[in-house]
Enzyme design. Structure first.
Site, PDB file in Angstrom:
ATOM      1  N   ALA A  17      37.444  49.028  53.862  1.00  8.17           N
ATOM      2  CA  ALA A  17      37.999  48.803  52.523  1.00  8.17           C
ATOM      3  C   ALA A  17      37.641  49.953  51.591  1.00  8.17           C
ATOM      4  O   ALA A  17      37.363  49.750  50.411  1.00  8.17           O
ATOM      5  CB  ALA A  17      37.486  47.483  51.959  1.00  8.17           C
ATOM      6  N   ALA A  18      37.655  51.162  52.161  1.00  3.10           N
ATOM      7  CA  ALA A  18      37.258  52.332  51.371  1.00  3.10           C
ATOM      8  C   ALA A  18      38.438  53.111  50.818  1.00  3.10           C
ATOM      9  O   ALA A  18      38.248  54.076  50.082  1.00  3.10           O
ATOM     10  CB  ALA A  18      36.387  53.261  52.231  1.00  3.10           C
ATOM     11  N   ARG A  23      48.751  53.837  45.856  1.00  4.24           N
ATOM     12  CA  ARG A  23      50.119  53.327  45.724  1.00  4.24           C
ATOM     13  C   ARG A  23      50.183  52.027  44.925  1.00  4.24           C
ATOM     14  O   ARG A  23      51.248  51.653  44.428  1.00  4.24           O
ATOM     15  CB  ARG A  23      50.746  53.133  47.100  1.00  4.24           C
ATOM     16  CG  ARG A  23      51.071  54.443  47.812  1.00  4.24           C
ATOM     17  CD  ARG A  23      51.447  54.220  49.264  1.00  4.24           C
ATOM     18  NE  ARG A  23      52.587  53.315  49.413  1.00  4.24           N
ATOM     19  CZ  ARG A  23      52.962  52.780  50.568  1.00  4.24           C
ATOM     20  NH1 ARG A  23      52.278  53.043  51.678  1.00  4.24           N
ATOM     21  NH2 ARG A  23      54.008  51.990  50.632  1.00  4.24           N
ATOM     22  N   LYS A  30      42.346  47.577  45.706  1.00  8.26           N
ATOM     23  CA  LYS A  30      43.513  47.113  46.441  1.00  8.26           C
ATOM     24  C   LYS A  30      43.270  45.787  47.142  1.00  8.26           C
ATOM     25  O   LYS A  30      44.113  44.865  47.068  1.00  8.26           O
ATOM     26  CB  LYS A  30      43.943  48.165  47.470  1.00  8.26           C
ATOM     27  CG  LYS A  30      45.115  47.715  48.330  1.00  8.26           C
ATOM     28  CD  LYS A  30      45.650  48.829  49.200  1.00  8.26           C
ATOM     29  CE  LYS A  30      44.720  49.224  50.302  1.00  8.26           C
ATOM     30  NZ  LYS A  30      45.356  50.154  51.258  1.00  8.26           N
ATOM     31  N   TYR A 108      40.540  45.305  58.821  1.00  9.54           N
ATOM     32  CA  TYR A 108      40.970  46.052  57.641  1.00  9.54           C
ATOM     33  C   TYR A 108      41.162  45.092  56.472  1.00  9.54           C
ATOM     34  O   TYR A 108      41.865  44.081  56.601  1.00  9.54           O
ATOM     35  CB  TYR A 108      42.280  46.799  57.926  1.00  9.54           C
ATOM     36  CG  TYR A 108      42.116  47.904  58.933  1.00  9.54           C
ATOM     37  CD1 TYR A 108      42.011  49.233  58.546  1.00  9.54           C
ATOM     38  CD2 TYR A 108      42.028  47.613  60.295  1.00  9.54           C
ATOM     39  CE1 TYR A 108      41.845  50.253  59.478  1.00  9.54           C
ATOM     40  CE2 TYR A 108      41.853  48.610  61.239  1.00  9.54           C
ATOM     41  CZ  TYR A 108      41.762  49.929  60.822  1.00  9.54           C
ATOM     42  OH  TYR A 108      41.575  50.929  61.739  1.00  9.54           O
ATOM     43  N   GLU A 162      48.720  58.776  67.689  1.00 18.23           N
ATOM     44  CA  GLU A 162      49.269  58.574  66.358  1.00 18.23           C
ATOM     45  C   GLU A 162      50.729  59.044  66.334  1.00 18.23           C
ATOM     46  O   GLU A 162      51.124  59.947  67.071  1.00 18.23           O
ATOM     47  CB  GLU A 162      48.448  59.345  65.319  1.00 18.23           C
ATOM     48  CG  GLU A 162      47.034  58.834  65.139  1.00 18.23           C
ATOM     49  CD  GLU A 162      47.000  57.426  64.568  1.00 18.23           C
ATOM     50  OE1 GLU A 162      47.782  57.128  63.641  1.00 18.23           O
ATOM     51  OE2 GLU A 162      46.193  56.619  65.068  1.00 18.23           O
ATOM     52  N   ALA A 371      53.662  10.635  21.192  1.00 16.91           N
ATOM     53  CA  ALA A 371      54.217  11.989  21.117  1.00 16.91           C
ATOM     54  C   ALA A 371      53.575  12.783  19.991  1.00 16.91           C
ATOM     55  O   ALA A 371      53.351  12.276  18.893  1.00 16.91           O
ATOM     56  CB  ALA A 371      55.723  11.903  20.894  1.00 16.91           C
ATOM     57  N   SER A 396      52.142   8.291  17.324  1.00 15.58           N
ATOM     58  CA  SER A 396      52.695   9.643  17.371  1.00 15.58           C
ATOM     59  C   SER A 396      52.159  10.514  16.248  1.00 15.58           C
ATOM     60  O   SER A 396      51.840  10.047  15.147  1.00 15.58           O
ATOM     61  CB  SER A 396      54.222   9.575  17.263  1.00 15.58           C
ATOM     62  OG  SER A 396      54.763   8.880  18.356  1.00 15.58           O
TER      63      SER A 396
END
Length: 457
Positions: A17-18, A23, A30, A108, A162, A371, A396
């Site tokens: 989580a680095a 974006r 994030k 992740y 990749e 009411a 009311s």
């Protein structure tokens, strides 16, 4: 485990989580952006908790203070600085896992919906007879996009590559790498030390740890998820919205399968922990925040927002009602249109049908709130409580100025501003004396009409 499996070992998790999350264009980290009212990393950790990991290490970088605050006491943290790739990120957990003798799951934080079943299948594969050095989680998407490929046969990996480094033949492979990996701790960190960065990005890739093992003649295996959505990463607001939509579709189907009626399912939004009983009817455009429990036979009419509330059997809410945290509705309670309830308990059969605010209050069984009634709970500095007894009738347009108590069977006359306790069975009327001036309105209208007709006068 299969019959040829070895005994299971303790489990640790390394959660990456680095990333900068550029974006997202957000000050919020994030992985703390919510899906169904829950930070995405919390979805992942909830699934992980089913495996009862002995240690959880979260790799942090930018915004790490936010993660450390969110996960305090539930994880240890390792900092990746600078960020030189996924293999480099996992390496940062080595010190935190010193002395650990077991299996490591690499997860992740922005891939939040990996199930406990899938995680368990990866660990179990590690313990089969061929003793793979690493197990990778693969998936087969409709569009392979820019995903790395897993070149495998019969579940055994021949090579990983990749997308940027793959040739045309390798890109024809449809088995993609999710990024998730499992390996024995000692094997994992030994392999990571041998990973280089001779690639298009000049980074240390985690899949290369698998290639190192293969180069050394060791077996590596792939487990394939049947649901590609399970491993969908979230890197932008658009992807966050798509993940929310997928989650909601699944939850709506589950609600209906379990006996709830959703009149317009696509307009109902659940939170991660919403609990529904049977024969619940939910009309269009209802939104649940976290912490809602709905008993059997409840009807929620259109355009309601409900959060942190318990709705008792047969209760009716809305339309256009808002139930805020601390709301507790007993059996048969009716909360009607444009009524807001906060931190209040309404007893069995109590009613607040129209245009009222009931906050910081205890309302007795069968009480009726007319009411326009308001419990005036805030004096500018402190909150105060209103207590309304059983079968009390609040006329009311009344203002109940807390702290105040209305006794059982008492009546508060319409238009009253009540600042002192009302005894049981008492009528309380708080109104100014009515002033009557016969003919005054007629004379006023005549004068104004003449003035309008001849402005010079």
């Amino acid at each position: 485990m299969t019959q040829t499996s070895r005994p299971a070992a303790p489990i640790a998790a390394v959660v990456l989580a680095a990333g900068k999350g550029t974006r997202m264009k957000s000050q919020r980290h994030k992985v703390l952006h919510p899906i169904a009212g829950r930070p995405m990393i919390e979805h992942l950790l909830a699934a992980l908790a089913e495996l009862q990991p002995e240690r959880t290490v979260v790799i942090v970088g930018d915004g790490r203070e936010q993660l450390e605050k969110q996960l305090a006491g539930r994880a240890v943290f390792a900092v990746q600085e600078p960020q030189l790739g996924t293999a480099h990120a996992v390496q940062q957990a080595e010190a935190a896992l010193a002395g650990f003798q077991g299996d490591v799951l690499v997860l992740y934080g922005d891939v939040p919906f990996v199930s406990a079943t899938t995680m368990r299948s990866m660990i179990e594969r590690l313990h089969e007879e061929d003793e793979p050095a690493a197990v990778v989680l693969g998936f087969e998407p409709e569009d392979t996009l820019q995903y790395g490929r897993v070149i495998a046969q019969g579940g055994r990996i021949a090579w990983m590559v990749e997308h940027k480094d793959a040739d045309d033949g390798q890109r024809q492979c449809r088995l993609c790498n999710s990024g998730l990996l499992a390996a024995p701790a000692d094997v994992l960190f030994d392999l990571l030390r041998k990973v280089g960065n001779d690639n298009a990005q000049g980074e240390y890739y985690l899949p290369d740890a698998v290639n190192v093992a293969i180069s050394e003649g060791r077996t590596c295996a792939v487990v394939t998820t049947e649901d590609p959505d399970e491993v969908a990463g979230i890197n932008s607001r658009a992807e966050l919205a798509e993940a929310e939509a997928r989650w909601q579709r699944v939850r709506r189907s589950k609600a209906m399968a379990e006996g709830a009626t959703l009149v317009a399912p696509e307009t109902v939004f659940f939170a991660w922990d919403t609990q529904l009983g049977r024969d619940v009817t939910i009309e269009p455009s209802v939104v649940f925040g976290p912490g809602v429990t709905v008993a059997d036979g409840v009807t929620i009419h259109a355009f309601c927002h409900i959060e942190g509330a318990e709705l008792g059997e047969g209760a009716s809410v809305g339309p256009f009602a808002r139930l805020r945290p601390g709301t507790r509705l007993a059996k048969g309670v009716k909360v009607g249109n444009f009524v807001e309830v906060k931190n209040a308990e309404l007893g069995e059969g109590a009613k607040a049908n129209h245009l009222s605010y009931v906050g910081d209050a205890t309302v007795g069984a069968a009480a009726n709130i007319g009411a326009g009634t308001i419990t005036c709970n805030y004096d500018g500095y402190f909150k105060h409580r209103t207590v309304i007894g059983e079968r009390a009738f609040i006329g009311s347009n009344s203002a109940l100025i807390a702290p105040v108590s209305i006794g059982a069977d008492a009546i508060v006359a319409a238009g009253s501003a009540v600042s002192r306790d009302v005894a049981a069975g008492e009528l309380r009327m708080v109104r100014a004396e009515q002033l009557v001036k016969p003919g005054w309105a007629d004379r006023f209208h005549d004068a104004m009409k003449k003035k309008k007709a001849d402005p010079k006068k």
